[in-house]
Design a protein around this motif. Structure first.
Motif, PDB file in Angstrom:
ATOM      1  N   ILE A  43       0.821  -1.215   0.000  1.00 19.90           N
ATOM      2  CA  ILE A  43       0.000   0.000   0.000  1.00 19.90           C
ATOM      3  C   ILE A  43       0.855   1.266   0.000  1.00 19.90           C
ATOM      4  O   ILE A  43       0.337   2.365  -0.281  1.00 19.90           O
ATOM      5  CB  ILE A  43      -0.985   0.029   1.190  1.00 19.90           C
ATOM      6  CG1 ILE A  43      -0.241  -0.005   2.526  1.00 19.90           C
ATOM      7  CG2 ILE A  43      -1.968  -1.124   1.082  1.00 19.90           C
ATOM      8  CD1 ILE A  43      -1.162   0.160   3.736  1.00 19.90           C
ATOM      9  N   TYR A  47       1.395   5.416  -6.813  1.00 26.49           N
ATOM     10  CA  TYR A  47       0.554   5.249  -7.986  1.00 26.49           C
ATOM     11  C   TYR A  47       0.131   6.625  -8.482  1.00 26.49           C
ATOM     12  O   TYR A  47       0.247   7.627  -7.769  1.00 26.49           O
ATOM     13  CB  TYR A  47      -0.674   4.380  -7.683  1.00 26.49           C
ATOM     14  CG  TYR A  47      -1.544   4.863  -6.552  1.00 26.49           C
ATOM     15  CD1 TYR A  47      -2.477   5.886  -6.735  1.00 26.49           C
ATOM     16  CD2 TYR A  47      -1.430   4.311  -5.279  1.00 26.49           C
ATOM     17  CE1 TYR A  47      -3.277   6.330  -5.702  1.00 26.49           C
ATOM     18  CE2 TYR A  47      -2.221   4.747  -4.232  1.00 26.49           C
ATOM     19  CZ  TYR A  47      -3.142   5.757  -4.439  1.00 26.49           C
ATOM     20  OH  TYR A  47      -3.921   6.205  -3.398  1.00 26.49           O
ATOM     21  N   GLN A  62      -6.726   4.799 -10.948  1.00 28.24           N
ATOM     22  CA  GLN A  62      -5.348   4.766 -10.475  1.00 28.24           C
ATOM     23  C   GLN A  62      -4.505   3.955 -11.442  1.00 28.24           C
ATOM     24  O   GLN A  62      -5.016   3.083 -12.151  1.00 28.24           O
ATOM     25  CB  GLN A  62      -5.279   4.138  -9.081  1.00 28.24           C
ATOM     26  CG  GLN A  62      -5.996   4.954  -8.023  1.00 28.24           C
ATOM     27  CD  GLN A  62      -6.227   4.174  -6.742  1.00 28.24           C
ATOM     28  OE1 GLN A  62      -7.321   4.209  -6.192  1.00 28.24           O
ATOM     29  NE2 GLN A  62      -5.220   3.449  -6.267  1.00 28.24           N
ATOM     30  N   HIS A  83      -9.506   1.520  -4.673  1.00 29.79           N
ATOM     31  CA  HIS A  83      -8.532   1.221  -3.619  1.00 29.79           C
ATOM     32  C   HIS A  83      -8.602  -0.225  -3.133  1.00 29.79           C
ATOM     33  O   HIS A  83      -7.733  -0.649  -2.369  1.00 29.79           O
ATOM     34  CB  HIS A  83      -8.714   2.187  -2.442  1.00 29.79           C
ATOM     35  CG  HIS A  83      -8.318   3.592  -2.755  1.00 29.79           C
ATOM     36  ND1 HIS A  83      -7.003   3.975  -2.880  1.00 29.79           N
ATOM     37  CD2 HIS A  83      -9.068   4.706  -2.990  1.00 29.79           C
ATOM     38  CE1 HIS A  83      -6.950   5.271  -3.162  1.00 29.79           C
ATOM     39  NE2 HIS A  83      -8.191   5.736  -3.235  1.00 29.79           N
ATOM     40  N   ASP A  86      -5.291  -1.704  -4.115  1.00 34.02           N
ATOM     41  CA  ASP A  86      -4.024  -1.071  -3.741  1.00 34.02           C
ATOM     42  C   ASP A  86      -2.978  -2.059  -3.247  1.00 34.02           C
ATOM     43  O   ASP A  86      -1.770  -1.820  -3.399  1.00 34.02           O
ATOM     44  CB  ASP A  86      -4.248  -0.014  -2.649  1.00 34.02           C
ATOM     45  CG  ASP A  86      -4.895   1.249  -3.173  1.00 34.02           C
ATOM     46  OD1 ASP A  86      -5.228   1.303  -4.374  1.00 34.02           O
ATOM     47  OD2 ASP A  86      -5.095   2.188  -2.365  1.00 34.02           O
TER      48      ASP A  86
END
Length: 326
Positions: A43, A47, A62, A83, A86
């Motif tokens: 994490i 990005y 992303q 997310h 991620d």
């Protein structure tokens, strides 16, 4: 991921009332659960943030990895957001240009007055185009989870010739005549909470399921929240997703029996061995929707949210499929 629902008859229903073991963050009082080193490193991977306008709505996405690499498009499920990937995307970023969008009505993307599987598919195609995934000599691959898998199938029927293949993860199409879990039809907006601890303790996965990796659940929960004010102007926190998305999607949802599997690229299925949605019976039926039968990979000890239950096994399974299929 809302707590206002009433208990349904069907335990698969996304509006079912959760038990304490399905509210994994309740015991932490707003504190972050301990996480393994691999997760923290993932994490922390940088990005890029981008956005593209699709039919009047801004769709955010992303990106990881260099644009010179072939594309990998990661597609989340209902009520989720970019997310969710991620801690998965960095494992592929050395070999792929990895893209994870948020559908309209979810994450930080704009909400719409109406939704449809066609419009969601158009968003995926537009994001892939904007991110340059179709510019590479090697076509991109989709990895699409749950509700996102249905959208991925629609995208593969509309523009599948532009993709190398699609891995559809724990998306369920029940045999004709079988009962089906119904989506939540909401009558009230998302609840406003006074602070993060009160909101986090109500976060749950839909459909409800246990998940031992509380650190992953906590991470996506914290990225599911936005600031707002109540009718009195008092600041608070609420969920990002459009609570009326299925109300606005209902005509398209009710026609999902007509979903075409005439995809223009190969597709394969992945399922969690403990999934209550993609059961062995449902899986066997879904395989017959194409000839020859659609291949299936099963991830052991995983429920519906495969990438949360068994994230490293999920990465290994996807890697293996990318190397040996299609």
């Amino acid at each position: 991921m809302a707590d206002e629902a009433t208990p349904p008859r069907d335990p698969r229903n996304m509006a079912s009332q959760p038990t304490d073991d399905q509210l994994p963050l309740k015991a932490y009082g707003g504190a972050k659960p301990p996480a393994p080193d691999w997760f923290n490193e993932a994490i922390a991977t940088p990005y890029e943030n981008h956005r593209v306008t699709v039919d009047g709505a801004d769709i955010v996405y992303q990106a990881w990895g260099d644009r010179s690499r072939p594309g990998l498009l990661l597609v989340h499920g209902n009520g989720a957001h970019s997310h969710w990937w991620d801690f998965i995307a960095p494992f592929f970023a050395e070999d792929y240009r990895v893209i994870a969008p948020s559908f309209s009505g979810m994450g930080d993307s704009d909400w719409r007055e109406t939704y449809s599987f066609d419009s969601f598919a158009d968003e995926l195609i537009a994001v892939a185009e904007h991110a340059g995934l179709f510019d590479h000599a090697e076509k991109p691959v989709m990895v699409a989870h749950s509700f996102g898998g249905m959208v991925g199938i629609v995208a593969a029927t509309k523009a599948g010739e532009r993709f190398r293949g699609g891995i559809i993860v724990d998306t369920h199409i029940e045999p004709p005549g079988d009962d089906r879990p119904g989506p939540p039809r909401r009558t009230r907006p998302n609840r406003i909470y006074p602070g993060l601890p009160a909101l986090l303790e109500r976060f749950r996965l839909a459909p409800p399921q246990p998940c031992d990796n509380h650190y992953a659940v906590d991470y996506i929960a914290r990225h599911s929240v936005k600031e707002t004010v109540d009718e009195h102007g008092t600041p608070g926190l609420t969920w990002k997703f459009d609570p009326f998305i299925f109300n606005k999607l209902s005509p398209s949802w009710d026609q999902r029996d007509e979903l075409s599997f005439d995809t223009r690229c190969p597709i394969a299925f992945m399922r969690g061995a403990e999934s209550i949605l993609m059961t062995p019976r449902t899986t066997a039926y879904m395989q017959t929707l194409q000839d020859p039968p659609i291949p299936v990979v099963t991830v052991p000890e995983a429920h519906h949210h495969v990438m949360l239950d068994q994230p490293l096994a999920f990465v290994s399974a996807v890697r293996g499929m990318l190397l040996g299929w299609p």
